[in-house]
Design an enzyme around this catalytic site. Structure first.
Site, PDB file in Angstrom:
ATOM      1  CB  CYS A 254      39.130  24.528 -43.313  1.00  0.00           C
ATOM      2  SG  CYS A 254      40.604  25.131 -44.105  1.00  0.00           S
TER       3      CYS A 254
ATOM      4  CB  CYS B 292      42.512  22.406 -42.870  1.00  0.00           C
ATOM      5  SG  CYS B 292      41.990  24.078 -42.214  1.00  0.00           S
TER       6      CYS B 292
END
Length: 143
Positions: free
Chosen positions: A68, A71
């Protein structure tokens, strides 16, 4: 003087600490390691429930995954927020790829998602990458 239960990030022992001593860098009574390191704690299926249910301080969990992009971008900000919020709030991370069952249990649909737990119960949730200042502001306003 009130007493708080704090779970050791190393051995998972539950420690009783006077609330006035939180800022004095307390150590675990069992393994003697620091109870706070000003870094997010990595949670797994083995220690997740212990930290969520047994800590008397709020625990903020960042549900994330290694693939991600947002993230990865938020990780340094989350670490900075740990410096600002500990020892009154524990920041932790849970890899949703490795712990899919826990992510499903908490209905995590997008990542990063941060969830604040108090006494084992969810009290607030926020999805999307945030700056360190925004994380700190959100956590403090949700308490």
């Amino acid at each position: 003087m009130s007493t708080l239960h704090i779970v050791c990030p190393d051995c998972q022992a539950v420690n009783r600490i006077a609330s006035e001593r939180l800022a004095q860098h307390p150590r675990c009574g069992q393994c003697k390691q620091p109870l706070f390191s000003a870094h997010p704690l990595e949670l797994t299926g083995r220690n997740f429930q212990q930290h969520i249910a047994r800590n008397d301080i709020p625990v903020v969990v960042d549900f994330w995954a290694s693939w991600c992009g947002p993230c990865k971008m938020m990780a340094p900000a989350y670490a900075q927020a740990a410096v600002a919020l500990e020892p009154h709030v524990r920041l932790a991370k849970l890899n949703t790829e490795q712990e899919q069952g826990i992510a499903a249990q908490f209905n995590i649909r997008s990542i990063p998602t941060m969830v604040i737990f108090k006494s084992g119960h969810e009290v607030a949730r926020m999805s999307g990458a945030m700056s360190a200042a925004d994380i700190v502001r959100w956590v403090k306003s949700s308490m």
